[in-house]
Design a protein around this motif. Structure first.
Motif, PDB file in Angstrom:
ATOM      1  N   ARG A  75      -3.736   7.347   0.813  1.00 34.93           N
ATOM      2  CA  ARG A  75      -5.136   7.489   1.182  1.00 34.93           C
ATOM      3  C   ARG A  75      -6.005   6.736   0.175  1.00 34.93           C
ATOM      4  O   ARG A  75      -5.617   6.520  -0.983  1.00 34.93           O
ATOM      5  N   LEU A  76      -7.196   6.364   0.641  1.00 32.50           N
ATOM      6  CA  LEU A  76      -8.213   5.745  -0.210  1.00 32.50           C
ATOM      7  C   LEU A  76      -9.290   6.792  -0.472  1.00 32.50           C
ATOM      8  O   LEU A  76      -9.829   7.379   0.472  1.00 32.50           O
ATOM      9  N   ALA A  77      -9.613   7.019  -1.734  1.00 35.08           N
ATOM     10  CA  ALA A  77     -10.529   8.102  -2.085  1.00 35.08           C
ATOM     11  C   ALA A  77     -11.658   7.590  -2.974  1.00 35.08           C
ATOM     12  O   ALA A  77     -11.403   6.892  -3.962  1.00 35.08           O
ATOM     13  N   PRO A  78     -12.911   7.936  -2.653  1.00 33.11           N
ATOM     14  CA  PRO A  78     -14.028   7.569  -3.529  1.00 33.11           C
ATOM     15  C   PRO A  78     -14.115   8.539  -4.703  1.00 33.11           C
ATOM     16  O   PRO A  78     -14.089   9.758  -4.523  1.00 33.11           O
ATOM     17  N   VAL A  79     -14.179   7.993  -5.895  1.00 36.36           N
ATOM     18  CA  VAL A  79     -14.363   8.792  -7.102  1.00 36.36           C
ATOM     19  C   VAL A  79     -15.522   8.178  -7.863  1.00 36.36           C
ATOM     20  O   VAL A  79     -15.417   7.038  -8.338  1.00 36.36           O
ATOM     21  N   ALA A  80     -16.642   8.912  -7.940  1.00 34.64           N
ATOM     22  CA  ALA A  80     -17.869   8.383  -8.521  1.00 34.64           C
ATOM     23  C   ALA A  80     -18.259   7.111  -7.770  1.00 34.64           C
ATOM     24  O   ALA A  80     -18.401   7.128  -6.556  1.00 34.64           O
ATOM     25  N   ASP A  81     -18.358   5.989  -8.436  1.00 31.81           N
ATOM     26  CA  ASP A  81     -18.805   4.752  -7.796  1.00 31.81           C
ATOM     27  C   ASP A  81     -17.654   3.807  -7.462  1.00 31.81           C
ATOM     28  O   ASP A  81     -17.873   2.628  -7.182  1.00 31.81           O
ATOM     29  N   ALA A  82     -16.426   4.299  -7.501  1.00 27.39           N
ATOM     30  CA  ALA A  82     -15.261   3.441  -7.263  1.00 27.39           C
ATOM     31  C   ALA A  82     -14.384   4.036  -6.166  1.00 27.39           C
ATOM     32  O   ALA A  82     -14.498   5.215  -5.824  1.00 27.39           O
ATOM     33  N   GLU A  83     -13.516   3.195  -5.603  1.00 26.60           N
ATOM     34  CA  GLU A  83     -12.539   3.655  -4.628  1.00 26.60           C
ATOM     35  C   GLU A  83     -11.147   3.466  -5.207  1.00 26.60           C
ATOM     36  O   GLU A  83     -10.805   2.395  -5.701  1.00 26.60           O
ATOM     37  N   TYR A  84     -10.348   4.506  -5.148  1.00 29.86           N
ATOM     38  CA  TYR A  84      -8.998   4.472  -5.683  1.00 29.86           C
ATOM     39  C   TYR A  84      -7.988   4.820  -4.595  1.00 29.86           C
ATOM     40  O   TYR A  84      -8.326   5.417  -3.576  1.00 29.86           O
ATOM     41  N   THR A  85      -6.751   4.447  -4.844  1.00 32.44           N
ATOM     42  CA  THR A  85      -5.651   4.746  -3.936  1.00 32.44           C
ATOM     43  C   THR A  85      -4.821   5.882  -4.503  1.00 32.44           C
ATOM     44  O   THR A  85      -4.549   5.928  -5.703  1.00 32.44           O
ATOM     45  N   VAL A  86      -4.420   6.796  -3.648  1.00 28.68           N
ATOM     46  CA  VAL A  86      -3.446   7.821  -3.998  1.00 28.68           C
ATOM     47  C   VAL A  86      -2.323   7.741  -2.983  1.00 28.68           C
ATOM     48  O   VAL A  86      -2.557   7.681  -1.770  1.00 28.68           O
ATOM     49  N   GLY A  87      -1.093   7.646  -3.477  1.00 32.06           N
ATOM     50  CA  GLY A  87       0.068   7.535  -2.601  1.00 32.06           C
ATOM     51  C   GLY A  87       1.085   8.609  -2.927  1.00 32.06           C
ATOM     52  O   GLY A  87       1.211   9.033  -4.084  1.00 32.06           O
ATOM     53  N   ALA A  88       1.817   9.054  -1.910  1.00 36.13           N
ATOM     54  CA  ALA A  88       2.821  10.094  -2.099  1.00 36.13           C
ATOM     55  C   ALA A  88       4.140   9.678  -1.464  1.00 36.13           C
ATOM     56  O   ALA A  88       4.174   8.983  -0.444  1.00 36.13           O
ATOM     57  N   ILE A  89       5.230  10.113  -2.077  1.00 41.25           N
ATOM     58  CA  ILE A  89       6.557   9.995  -1.488  1.00 41.25           C
ATOM     59  C   ILE A  89       7.241  11.342  -1.664  1.00 41.25           C
ATOM     60  O   ILE A  89       7.058  12.006  -2.696  1.00 41.25           O
ATOM     61  N   VAL A  90       7.999  11.781  -0.653  1.00 44.36           N
ATOM     62  CA  VAL A  90       8.600  13.109  -0.683  1.00 44.36           C
ATOM     63  C   VAL A  90      10.080  13.034  -0.335  1.00 44.36           C
ATOM     64  O   VAL A  90      10.541  12.119   0.346  1.00 44.36           O
TER      65      VAL A  90
END
Length: 346
Positions: free
Chosen positions: A186-201
């Protein structure tokens, strides 16, 4: 239908929820993160290794900020105490079969000590997680070792990630069906930036499967029960390029465990449910806690989808003594989703 021909959740028309999926919808959307597998599957053994390799770990940068969350601690995870104490990982994260975890950890150390820049290394903390694939594999033989570790590390690549019955997920079962490896991002906004968070299970646990909230009871959808899950566990690895410190990553890891309930996990007393989170960002100021809610929500969405993908992409496997892990029938999944009018994750 092969594993990679079977649909992922997004191909069933289920939207991403509040936060968009990454370009590949995999943990490899996080820059520098690669995944590799080594698989053993011959009917007697259904097992292997999955390697999550952050390129940011180099001889010049020996650790990345990381954290561990324990949903239930009945597991054989290697490296847990140093991960918690120091809030860092020093090696790739490897996933495998329960009784092979210690052989894999030893092989990982040997691989790293042989790398340039480690000529004087006298201590290193391997991180290896596991679930029990003994229902579909002759687990007591401990067939996974140095050859498979070398293969998984050498094959680690960016881009699309093989899912289902591959690597550490080859012999697992989940929620009444064949389980395995799954991933999402997913792409997530944190403050004034956009970051990626990825998961593997690596899914290997019991409960009543829900896909986007719609019950998918194995007892109704399969002509006969799958092999009974042994060990009742799940390994989750979350990567992000957000510049989080280890305390904040622990909060992310806890959300990853919470996401298991979204797919129907019953958190049996004998489960070994672990989430490891790490950041690939360059050292710098961490964001304020007040700005992290989108990243927490994005983590839960990514983990929930990864867990669903691990089941959707898995194919039927036969193990010793005639035991079978049955793939989920995709047409029936489509029918139930359509009947419920479900269109998006929450």
């Amino acid at each position: 239908m092969t594993a990679q021909e079977r649909p992922r959740l997004d191909e069933l028309g289920i939207g991403a929820g509040k936060y968009a999926r990454g370009a590949i919808n995999a943990i490899t959307d996080v820059p520098g993160v690669r995944v590799g597998h080594a698989t053993i599957s011959d009917g007697h053994y259904n097992t292997g290794v999955t390697a999550i390799v952050p390129d940011q770990l180099t001889p010049e940068r020996r650790s990345l900020p990381a954290a561990l969350a324990v949903g239930n601690g009945y597991g054989k995870i290697v490296g847990a105490t140093q991960l918690q104490e120091l809030g860092a990982i020093e090696t790739p994260v490897l996933l495998t079969s329960t009784l092979s975890a210690f052989r894999v950890a030893d092989a990982l150390v040997a691989q790293l000590l042989a790398q340039p820049g480690h000529e004087q290394t006298t201590t290193i903390n391997p991180v290896v997680g596991e679930t029990n694939d003994g229902a579909l594999s002759a687990i007591r033989d401990r067939p996974v070792g140095p050859e498979q570790v070398a293969e998984a590390l050498a094959s680690a690549a960016g881009g699309p990630v093989a899912e289902g019955c591959v690597g550490a997920g080859t012999g697992t079962t989940a929620l009444g069906f064949k389980g395995g490896i799954g991933t999402s991002s997913r792409l997530a906004p944190v403050a004034d930036a956009e970051y990626t968070v990825g998961a593997i299970v690596q899914s290997n646990f019991t409960g009543l499967l829900r896909i986007a909230g719609v019950p998918m009871p194995a007892a109704e959808m399969l002509p006969e029960p799958s092999a009974e899950t042994i060990g009742n566990s799940c390994m989750i690895v979350v990567a992000t390029d957000a510049p989080l410190d280890s305390r904040q990553l622990a909060r992310v890891a806890r959300r990853a465990v919470y996401a298991m309930r979204g797919v129907g996990a019953d958190f049996d007393q004998g489960s070994g449910d672990y989430a490891i989170s790490f950041s690939t960002a360059e050292r710098g100021a961490a964001p304020r806690d007040e700005d992290l809610s989108p990243l927490f929500h994005a983590t839960m969405l990514a983990v929930e989808e990864a867990l669903i993908n691990s089941v959707l992409r898995a194919t039927t496997r036969r193990g010793p003594e005639g035991r079978v892990g049955h793939e989920i029938p995709v047409d029936e999944v489509r029918r139930r989703l359509a009947a419920a009018g479900t269109s998006e994750l929450e």
